[in-house]
Design a protein around this motif. Sequence first.
Motif, short mmCIF file in Angstrom:
data_model
loop_
_atom_site.label_atom_id
_atom_site.label_comp_id
_atom_site.label_asym_id
_atom_site.label_seq_id
_atom_site.Cartn_x
_atom_site.Cartn_y
_atom_site.Cartn_z
N VAL A 34 1.22 -0.94 -0.34
CA VAL A 34 -0.26 -0.24 0.18
C VAL A 34 0.98 0.99 -0.02
CG1 VAL A 34 -1.79 0.65 0.97
CG2 VAL A 34 -1.15 -1.33 1.22
N PRO A 35 1.77 1.62 -1.41
CA PRO A 35 2.66 2.79 -1.26
C PRO A 35 2.14 4.15 -1.01
CG PRO A 35 2.08 1.73 -3.63
CD PRO A 35 1.47 1.12 -2.48
N ASP A 36 0.48 4.03 -1.08
CA ASP A 36 0.08 5.56 -1.15
C ASP A 36 -0.13 6.28 0.21
OD1 ASP A 36 -1.47 3.21 -1.17
OD2 ASP A 36 -2.92 4.85 -2.88
N ALA A 37 -0.32 5.07 1.55
CA ALA A 37 -0.35 5.44 2.70
C ALA A 37 0.46 5.57 3.71
CB ALA A 37 -1.33 3.34 3.82
N LYS A 38 0.33 6.83 5.07
CA LYS A 38 0.91 7.54 5.78
C LYS A 38 1.68 6.23 6.24
CE LYS A 38 -0.86 11.08 6.80
NZ LYS A 38 -0.32 12.85 5.73
N TYR A 39 2.58 6.81 6.82
CA TYR A 39 3.22 5.72 7.76
C TYR A 39 3.50 6.35 8.46
CZ TYR A 39 2.06 1.75 4.54
OH TYR A 39 1.09 0.97 3.78
N VAL A 40 4.25 5.78 10.19
CA VAL A 40 4.61 6.63 11.52
C VAL A 40 6.07 5.00 11.27
CG1 VAL A 40 4.90 7.22 13.35
CG2 VAL A 40 3.12 8.42 11.94
N ILE A 41 6.35 5.49 11.28
CA ILE A 41 7.78 4.70 12.20
C ILE A 41 8.43 4.29 13.27
CG2 ILE A 41 10.03 3.57 11.35
CD1 ILE A 41 9.37 4.27 8.19
N LEU A 42 7.96 3.97 14.11
CA LEU A 42 8.29 4.34 15.31
C LEU A 42 9.64 3.72 16.10
CD1 LEU A 42 4.85 5.11 17.16
CD2 LEU A 42 6.59 6.44 16.00
N ASN A 43 10.15 4.06 17.39
CA ASN A 43 11.15 3.30 17.39
C ASN A 43 12.58 2.50 16.99
OD1 ASN A 43 12.67 2.52 19.47
ND2 ASN A 43 11.56 0.70 20.97
N ALA A 44 12.71 3.11 16.11
CA ALA A 44 14.08 2.50 14.99
C ALA A 44 14.67 1.95 15.23
CB ALA A 44 14.35 3.98 14.00
N VAL A 45 15.13 0.69 15.67
CA VAL A 45 16.44 0.07 16.49
C VAL A 45 17.01 -1.00 15.42
CG1 VAL A 45 15.51 0.35 18.96
CG2 VAL A 45 14.64 -2.24 17.31
N ASN A 46 17.36 -2.01 15.63
CA ASN A 46 18.53 -2.66 14.61
C ASN A 46 19.01 -2.13 13.68
OD1 ASN A 46 18.21 -4.57 16.67
ND2 ASN A 46 15.74 -4.36 16.12
N SER A 47 19.36 -2.61 12.22
CA SER A 47 19.81 -2.27 11.59
C SER A 47 18.76 -1.27 10.32
CB SER A 47 20.14 -3.68 10.27
OG SER A 47 20.78 -3.11 9.33
N MET A 48 19.72 -0.12 9.71
CA MET A 48 18.47 0.63 8.66
C MET A 48 19.43 0.33 7.66
SD MET A 48 17.41 2.27 11.15
CE MET A 48 17.04 3.94 10.60
N GLN A 49 19.90 -0.96 7.53
CA GLN A 49 20.32 -0.77 5.95
C GLN A 49 18.90 -1.30 5.28
OE1 GLN A 49 23.70 -0.17 5.00
NE2 GLN A 49 24.61 -0.14 7.13
N LEU A 50 19.12 -0.53 4.21
CA LEU A 50 18.49 -1.40 3.12
C LEU A 50 19.18 -1.00 1.65
CD1 LEU A 50 15.16 1.95 3.86
CD2 LEU A 50 15.46 -0.99 4.25
#
Lengths: 261, 312
Positions: free
Chosen positions: A163-179
């Motif tokens: 669902v690429p057109d939804a709004k997302y909130v990403i909370l408490n970013a932990v672990n790898s951020m590698q993409l």
Amino acid sequence: MLIDINAYTGHWPFRQLQHTTCGARLQFMQKSGIDISMVSNLNGIFYKNTQSANEELYEALKLDRRFAGRIIPFAVINPIYAGWKDDLKKCTAGMGMKGVRLHPRYHRYALTHPYCIELVKRTRDLGLPIALSLRMVDRRVSSWLDISEEWSLKDVLPVIREVPDAKYVILNAVNSMQLTNEETNLLKGSDFLMDTSGRALTDLGNMIRSYGKEKFAYGSHSPILDHVTGLLRIESLRTEEAGEITKTLLRYKNAQAFFNL
Amino acid sequence: MQKKINRRSFVTHTVLSSAGLLLKIQGVQENSGSFANASLHKENEPALMKEVMKYRKIDSHAHVYFSADSPASQIDFADRLGIERLVISRNLEPFSGGTPEEFRRCNDLVIQCMKAYPNRFLGTMVLNPTYREASLEEIKRCVDAGMVGAGELYNQVKINDPAFYPIIEKFIDLKMILLMHSAIGRSRVVLDAGEPPNISLPEDFVEIAARYPEAMFQFAHTAGGIDWEYACKALANSPNVYVDISGSNNEAGMIDFALRHIGEDRLLFGCDNSFYQGVGHMLAANLTEIQRRKIFFDNYNAILKKSGRHVD
Ligand SMILES: [Zn+2]
């Protein structure tokens, strides 16, 4: 002005938390210089019927007029539990909740479960965001009764892909951020807001350069984590990393714009 | 936690960037757990950073790394957050043999960093009691090089193992502290599968501290992955065990809880390379001005004073 986009009321079954009621939270916010907190009820993680937790929060917010506009409620919805479509409708239309927080690992479903995708689409159609926390507590210290899996940034992407057109909130970013490059582009192309509570944000200045200054906002993950660390990541940025205008965005303007406050 | 920060791009500041570091705190204000009264509501007034820079700080649990960005990266964080001194070590790898070659190499790195930043870094040494003579020789070499204690000792040998006795006795003579790593341990009842068998648990610290009441021990990182409520309760009655609050897991209420069980004289500020969390949860805690000053700086400096290697 300061808006905390990642806070909670309610109880955590494995450790005593502070200021868990709306009244105590407001008092704490006043003491800590936080003007607005966006909260959901932690009980919704543990109740099988999450709607009871949403009702608790709604009733609690009605008790004192001072809560209005200061404590902004989010619904906890479990899309594999009976009645979730009604729950979503009641929470958003009836109770004025400003978004939905999902807890797939606690509620034991995959983020790409058809009902979850359906929930995300319905929330999108209401113009409201979906919030995902990469973890609630550090697995190392968590209770023997708690789950022991954590997400990394990569793990939220499957739903964004669906669902690429939804709004997302990403909370408490932990672990790898590698993409991968493809994943980075997917995330960059989406309408997301990430809070600053997570330990993976060791270099917020660089994250702002990569993803844009509109993509981040102060969040504390309080009362599980302390409320200062997430703000320190913003305030300690050097002028060359974030000037006063950018810091203002991170303190509250991005949150205002994203959540239509 | 020994997480190396490798995503950073940093700007190196060679001088202490904040005059605030050198300020002495005037007056005593009770219950300073918030920065609200300094008015965050007003724009253009970085109240939080004023609060951060107000306190002299010794990071009692810091590391340097065998990587190109170290120690500049650690200095950069320290400048950003007004950390005047960092007590650095390069610990042996958890599952390594910990041979004399290995610990000398680690200590050489620390000595090199101390030389590069003499006004910022205080060095502590690593060793392995399995190699008794080599360890005792290494203590002499490192003390001569200006080091101020032992640590971060890892899990080659438990802290209460008899092999540690001659090492501890040497540190009693030196009036220096021994910092030992703590663990996830039995946070989830059974010993965490990732832990080496010789990991030191809170009870091991209690036992060795009772055997050597004149020794000083530093229990590592309450925010480093251990069940900190358990650890603080276990160490409540061990007056010669100091507890550092470093680590990545900045759970709210941790320092308040530690204060109740350990007391304001045995708690030490530290980051263990999680700089935001280390400073952040200190400022979030319900501490008086005096308690903040003790934990940020005075307690560790009092330890250093015993060996005459304190900071002015
Ligand atoms: Zn450690």
